[in-house]
Design a protein around this motif. Sequence first.
Motif, short mmCIF file in Angstrom:
data_model
loop_
_atom_site.label_atom_id
_atom_site.label_comp_id
_atom_site.label_asym_id
_atom_site.label_seq_id
_atom_site.Cartn_x
_atom_site.Cartn_y
_atom_site.Cartn_z
N ALA A 1 10.60 19.61 12.06
CA ALA A 1 9.96 19.31 10.78
C ALA A 1 9.27 17.96 10.80
CB ALA A 1 11.00 19.34 9.66
N MET A 2 9.90 16.96 11.42
CA MET A 2 9.28 15.64 11.52
C MET A 2 8.00 15.69 12.33
SD MET A 2 12.78 13.43 12.13
CE MET A 2 11.92 11.91 12.57
N VAL A 3 8.03 16.43 13.45
CA VAL A 3 6.81 16.59 14.26
C VAL A 3 5.75 17.33 13.46
CG1 VAL A 3 5.85 17.56 16.38
CG2 VAL A 3 8.14 16.55 16.41
N ASN A 4 6.16 18.37 12.75
CA ASN A 4 5.23 19.14 11.93
C ASN A 4 4.56 18.27 10.88
OD1 ASN A 4 4.84 20.76 9.23
ND2 ASN A 4 4.74 22.32 10.83
N LEU A 5 5.35 17.42 10.22
CA LEU A 5 4.81 16.56 9.16
C LEU A 5 3.89 15.48 9.72
CD1 LEU A 5 8.04 16.27 7.00
CD2 LEU A 5 5.91 17.40 6.32
N SER A 6 4.06 15.16 11.01
CA SER A 6 3.16 14.17 11.64
C SER A 6 1.81 14.80 12.01
CB SER A 6 3.80 13.60 12.91
OG SER A 6 3.70 14.50 14.00
N ARG A 7 1.74 16.12 11.91
CA ARG A 7 0.54 16.89 12.24
C ARG A 7 0.20 16.83 13.73
NH1 ARG A 7 -1.51 18.86 7.67
NH2 ARG A 7 -1.09 17.78 5.71
N TYR A 8 1.17 16.51 14.55
CA TYR A 8 0.94 16.55 16.00
C TYR A 8 0.88 18.00 16.45
CZ TYR A 8 1.65 16.22 21.02
OH TYR A 8 1.51 16.35 22.38
N GLY B 1 -2.19 6.80 18.99
CA GLY B 1 -1.21 7.85 19.20
C GLY B 1 -0.30 7.99 18.00
N ILE B 2 0.74 8.80 18.17
CA ILE B 2 1.71 9.06 17.10
C ILE B 2 3.11 8.72 17.60
CG2 ILE B 2 2.76 10.84 15.64
CD1 ILE B 2 0.14 12.39 15.76
N ILE B 3 3.85 7.96 16.81
CA ILE B 3 5.25 7.69 17.08
C ILE B 3 6.07 8.43 16.03
CG2 ILE B 3 7.07 5.94 17.22
CD1 ILE B 3 4.83 3.89 17.85
N VAL B 4 6.95 9.31 16.48
CA VAL B 4 7.89 10.01 15.59
C VAL B 4 9.28 9.68 16.11
CG1 VAL B 4 8.66 12.22 14.65
CG2 VAL B 4 6.23 11.85 15.16
N THR B 5 10.12 9.10 15.25
CA THR B 5 11.39 8.59 15.77
C THR B 5 12.48 8.56 14.72
OG1 THR B 5 12.28 6.84 17.19
CG2 THR B 5 10.92 6.15 15.31
N ASN B 6 13.71 8.48 15.20
CA ASN B 6 14.90 8.50 14.36
C ASN B 6 15.85 7.40 14.86
OD1 ASN B 6 17.00 9.46 12.57
ND2 ASN B 6 17.87 10.57 14.30
N PRO B 7 15.56 6.13 14.54
CA PRO B 7 16.41 5.04 15.04
C PRO B 7 17.78 5.03 14.36
CG PRO B 7 14.78 4.19 13.51
CD PRO B 7 14.45 5.64 13.72
N PRO B 8 18.73 4.26 14.88
CA PRO B 8 20.06 4.20 14.26
C PRO B 8 19.98 3.81 12.79
CG PRO B 8 20.04 3.09 16.38
CD PRO B 8 18.62 3.40 16.06
N TYR B 9 20.79 4.48 11.95
CA TYR B 9 20.77 4.22 10.51
C TYR B 9 21.60 3.00 10.12
CZ TYR B 9 19.09 9.06 10.15
OH TYR B 9 18.38 10.21 10.28
N GLY B 10 22.77 2.87 10.74
CA GLY B 10 23.67 1.80 10.32
C GLY B 10 24.42 2.17 9.05
N GLU B 11 25.31 3.16 9.13
CA GLU B 11 26.06 3.61 7.96
C GLU B 11 27.19 2.65 7.58
OE1 GLU B 11 25.44 6.40 5.91
OE2 GLU B 11 23.58 6.09 6.98
N ARG B 12 27.74 1.93 8.57
CA ARG B 12 28.80 0.98 8.29
C ARG B 12 28.20 -0.42 8.16
NH1 ARG B 12 32.76 3.38 13.05
NH2 ARG B 12 33.11 5.41 12.09
N GLN C 1 -0.03 5.85 14.45
CA GLN C 1 0.68 6.33 13.26
C GLN C 1 2.17 6.35 13.57
OE1 GLN C 1 -0.88 10.11 12.02
NE2 GLN C 1 -2.89 9.28 11.49
N LEU C 2 2.97 6.12 12.53
CA LEU C 2 4.42 6.07 12.69
C LEU C 2 5.09 6.95 11.64
CD1 LEU C 2 7.11 4.88 13.80
CD2 LEU C 2 6.80 2.99 12.17
N TYR C 3 6.02 7.80 12.09
CA TYR C 3 6.84 8.63 11.21
C TYR C 3 8.28 8.34 11.58
CZ TYR C 3 2.50 11.09 10.22
OH TYR C 3 1.22 11.40 9.84
N LEU C 4 8.99 7.64 10.71
CA LEU C 4 10.32 7.14 11.03
C LEU C 4 11.33 7.60 9.99
CD1 LEU C 4 11.19 3.60 12.32
CD2 LEU C 4 12.47 4.55 10.40
#
Length: 372
Positions: A180-187, A296-307, A332-335
């Motif tokens: 879904a993230m890749v789809n929303l980036s339109r890549y 280019g396009i960066i699509v990524t899911n870095p650490p959230y830090g829940e604690r 472009q960045l999708y994070l």
Amino acid sequence: MEYKLCVPCLLGLEGPISDELKRLGMNNVAAENGRVYFTGGIEDIAKANICLRIGERVLIEVGKFQALSFEELFQGTKALPWEMFIPKDGAFPVKGHSLNSKLFSVSDCQSIIKKAVVERLKNKYHIQWFQETGALYQIQFSIMKDQVSLCIDTTGAGLHKRGYRPAHNAAPLKETLAAAMVNLSRYRGKGDFCDLFCGSGTIPIEAALIAKNRAPGLYRSFTAMDWKNFDRKVWLNAKDEARGREFNGDYHIVGSDIDPAAIAIARENAERAGVSDIVSFEVADAMNFNRRTERGIIVTNPPYGERIMEKQEAETLYRGFGQIYRSLENWQLYLLSSHTEFERSFGKQADKKRKLYNGMIKCDLFMYLNKK
């Protein structure tokens, strides 16, 4: 025969799934919270299971009705044509959920629905005992604001289980959410694509599958393939058609992570997915991002830090990555992040935001579209 079909999904992905179904040629596509409906026959059930990238599974809705009491639940369930789907030897366990309804006990609802289906089938098949030794016809119920939806699952293991990721690192991203993230980036395969916090490689692998237009369910099986009233040839034909729609091209897809163990897993997963020839993985620090082209396009899911301590570390990471990103042009960045202060830490407001859920974690997809 035409069925009313339902694709449950993570909240926030109803729109992209509706678009997917329309591109697949499905009819009467209609989105509701957490699910998308459409109509179709056996061929459409096979195509949806094999080709959908974002939905969780494909269900046949047997019926829908209001139930304010257990008696109404029993009678409403018993009135439905279960014999159209479940043969004498079929296995039909029941599972589901209830929200904001008078019938809130899931275990009681399971028991009553099971009893009602048994009574219906006893009357139709004129037998008193069901061995349930045959194919699986998983019954799923959903009770929302006293409205009961009863379905049979055609998928089995969720659609996110593509089969390429038996091994993964901690806190993985579901394949459906990554797609879904890749789809929303339109890549769609053009230009450079990067994931700088790739972990076990799910986002770059899903990007590679999208670039090649490879159906994500091509190399797995589905529950309804074993159903007596569903011709198995339909599934084989649907897979052949999907293979015929694949693309071949020169793609530039890179995943990087600071953890060598994660990169090793990512490479193994890419090999299993059959995309190791078009996606590469490298051990690298995102703070030393080495762009290969000017855009280019960066699509990524870095650490959230829940604690608390992890949250502080995440803020430091966001701050440093924000500085790196602002030094780039035309990228472009999708994070994806659940951090409520992400934009402040990152140092720049997103051009767009979209609410998504990573499991039970409420997140935002921060979109940075116009670099200057």
